[in-house]
Design a protein around this motif. Structure first.
Motif, PDB file in Angstrom:
ATOM      1  N   ALA A 197       2.204   2.954  25.242  1.00 29.33           N
ATOM      2  CA  ALA A 197       3.578   2.241  24.614  1.00 29.33           C
ATOM      3  C   ALA A 197       3.831   1.003  25.304  1.00 29.33           C
ATOM      4  O   ALA A 197       4.463   0.119  24.842  1.00 29.33           O
ATOM      5  N   ALA A 198       3.751   1.224  26.601  1.00 33.02           N
ATOM      6  CA  ALA A 198       3.919  -0.272  27.434  1.00 33.02           C
ATOM      7  C   ALA A 198       3.176  -1.546  26.923  1.00 33.02           C
ATOM      8  O   ALA A 198       3.844  -2.508  26.762  1.00 33.02           O
ATOM      9  N   GLU A 199       2.074  -1.045  26.720  1.00 35.26           N
ATOM     10  CA  GLU A 199       1.139  -2.542  26.436  1.00 35.26           C
ATOM     11  C   GLU A 199       1.663  -2.882  24.951  1.00 35.26           C
ATOM     12  O   GLU A 199       1.304  -4.157  24.599  1.00 35.26           O
ATOM     13  N   PRO A 217       5.726   1.196  35.613  1.00 34.24           N
ATOM     14  CA  PRO A 217       4.459   2.344  36.095  1.00 34.24           C
ATOM     15  C   PRO A 217       4.809   3.139  37.245  1.00 34.24           C
ATOM     16  O   PRO A 217       3.987   3.884  37.556  1.00 34.24           O
ATOM     17  N   ASP A 218       5.727   2.891  37.982  1.00 32.88           N
ATOM     18  CA  ASP A 218       6.038   3.554  39.061  1.00 32.88           C
ATOM     19  C   ASP A 218       7.209   4.781  38.713  1.00 32.88           C
ATOM     20  O   ASP A 218       7.424   5.534  39.783  1.00 32.88           O
ATOM     21  N   LEU A 219       7.473   4.936  37.484  1.00 28.84           N
ATOM     22  CA  LEU A 219       8.286   5.951  37.143  1.00 28.84           C
ATOM     23  C   LEU A 219       7.809   7.097  36.262  1.00 28.84           C
ATOM     24  O   LEU A 219       6.760   6.869  35.534  1.00 28.84           O
ATOM     25  N   PRO A 220       8.156   8.298  36.366  1.00 22.76           N
ATOM     26  CA  PRO A 220       7.530   9.472  35.569  1.00 22.76           C
ATOM     27  C   PRO A 220       7.544   9.192  34.158  1.00 22.76           C
ATOM     28  O   PRO A 220       6.838   9.638  33.287  1.00 22.76           O
ATOM     29  N   ASP A 221       8.688   8.201  33.668  1.00 24.71           N
ATOM     30  CA  ASP A 221       8.617   7.764  32.096  1.00 24.71           C
ATOM     31  C   ASP A 221       7.576   7.104  31.538  1.00 24.71           C
ATOM     32  O   ASP A 221       7.500   6.920  30.455  1.00 24.71           O
ATOM     33  N   GLY A 269       8.961   8.067  27.590  1.00 21.39           N
ATOM     34  CA  GLY A 269      10.356   8.161  28.333  1.00 21.39           C
ATOM     35  C   GLY A 269      11.096   6.929  28.269  1.00 21.39           C
ATOM     36  O   GLY A 269      10.638   5.765  27.916  1.00 21.39           O
ATOM     37  N   HIS A 270      12.360   7.133  28.839  1.00 21.71           N
ATOM     38  CA  HIS A 270      13.329   6.205  28.711  1.00 21.71           C
ATOM     39  C   HIS A 270      12.813   4.774  29.084  1.00 21.71           C
ATOM     40  O   HIS A 270      12.837   3.790  28.306  1.00 21.71           O
ATOM     41  N   LEU A 271      12.536   4.795  30.343  1.00 24.67           N
ATOM     42  CA  LEU A 271      11.983   3.461  31.180  1.00 24.67           C
ATOM     43  C   LEU A 271      10.241   3.539  31.073  1.00 24.67           C
ATOM     44  O   LEU A 271       9.646   3.354  32.189  1.00 24.67           O
ATOM     45  N   GLY A 279      18.036  -1.061  39.837  1.00 26.01           N
ATOM     46  CA  GLY A 279      17.695  -2.105  40.445  1.00 26.01           C
ATOM     47  C   GLY A 279      16.919  -2.963  40.036  1.00 26.01           C
ATOM     48  O   GLY A 279      15.991  -2.725  39.261  1.00 26.01           O
ATOM     49  N   LEU A 280      16.619  -3.936  41.247  1.00 29.69           N
ATOM     50  CA  LEU A 280      15.371  -5.050  40.769  1.00 29.69           C
ATOM     51  C   LEU A 280      13.964  -4.428  41.431  1.00 29.69           C
ATOM     52  O   LEU A 280      13.863  -4.775  42.520  1.00 29.69           O
ATOM     53  N   ARG A 281      13.543  -3.668  40.518  1.00 28.84           N
ATOM     54  CA  ARG A 281      12.385  -2.797  41.177  1.00 28.84           C
ATOM     55  C   ARG A 281      11.104  -3.679  40.915  1.00 28.84           C
ATOM     56  O   ARG A 281      11.233  -4.691  40.070  1.00 28.84           O
ATOM     57  N   PRO A 282       9.994  -3.288  41.517  1.00 31.59           N
ATOM     58  CA  PRO A 282       8.676  -4.032  41.171  1.00 31.59           C
ATOM     59  C   PRO A 282       8.512  -4.058  39.870  1.00 31.59           C
ATOM     60  O   PRO A 282       7.681  -5.208  39.452  1.00 31.59           O
ATOM     61  N   ALA A 283       8.529  -3.107  38.909  1.00 28.23           N
ATOM     62  CA  ALA A 283       8.320  -3.492  37.627  1.00 28.23           C
ATOM     63  C   ALA A 283       8.854  -4.515  36.904  1.00 28.23           C
ATOM     64  O   ALA A 283       8.327  -5.055  35.977  1.00 28.23           O
ATOM     65  N   VAL A 284      10.171  -4.806  37.415  1.00 27.11           N
ATOM     66  CA  VAL A 284      10.733  -5.946  36.785  1.00 27.11           C
ATOM     67  C   VAL A 284      10.137  -7.270  37.151  1.00 27.11           C
ATOM     68  O   VAL A 284       9.960  -8.135  36.229  1.00 27.11           O
TER      69      VAL A 284
END
Length: 189
Positions: free
Chosen positions: A174-176, A165-169, A159-161, A11-16
């Motif tokens: 990698a994100a930066e 930053p709010d998920l274990p993945d 990890g997949h997602l 869903g439209l989570r804060p990370a999006v």
């Protein structure tokens, strides 16, 4: 750039919304349609169940309706996981698409799809349980046959997602790296 950014199966989570803000700060206009009408999920499995209840056709209809008012401007379609799949489908069906930014996901490609010189950038974990090596190899070849100009970036151990930053993945490095490369891609369009 005008960017239509689709959320994942969670869903439209804060990370999006944070990603959209990052893109806006870089000078882009961004829309984040909520295809789940306010529902978010902590677990991927719950999101997938909800996604299946809605159905693929209804999700695509919602996505098309969200993009339609802006498509004449020449959109960059972007998305996270499920949202990447939706973005890919819309971009391949829109002859005014300016680019395609896929984060954590891809989709099937119709045999007759064309995307002459469409710039495409994919960022995905390595390994990724939803985007296996065999699948990605076949996807890359098929996308190339459409005429798209494809770049693929893999992030070992993420990890997949990994951009959420709010998920274990989550994998900060990698994100930066993903955002650094993706912003450069958008600036080149």
């Amino acid at each position: 750039m005008n960017i239509m950014l689709f959320h994942s199966t969670q869903g439209l989570r804060p990370a999006v919304l944070q990603a959209a803000d990052r893109l806006r700060t870089a000078g882009h206009e961004v829309w984040t349609p909520d295809l789940f009408e306010g529902r978010t999920f902590e677990a991927v499995e719950e999101g997938m169940e909800h996604q299946e209840k809605i159905g693929k056709d209804e999700l695509l209809k919602r996505a098309v309706l969200a993009a339609a008012p802006y498509s004449e401007r020449g959109l960059v379609y972007a998305g996270f996981s499920l949202g990447a799949s939706i973005a890919q489908t819309l971009a391949l069906g829109d002859d005014k698409a300016r680019g395609l930014l896929l984060l954590h996901g891809t989709s099937d490609i119709a045999p007759d799809a064309t995307a002459d010189d469409l710039p495409v950038q994919l960022h995905v974990a390595e390994p990724d349980p939803f985007e296996t090596d065999d699948w990605l190899s076949a996807w890359y070849l098929q996308m190339g046959r459409t005429g798209a100009d494809v770049e693929v970036y893999r992030y070992a151990g993420a990890g997949h997602l990994y951009t959420d930053p709010d998920l274990p993945d989550y994998d900060e490095e990698a994100a930066e790296a993903t955002w650094r490369v993706a912003l450069g891609f958008l600036d080149s369009l």
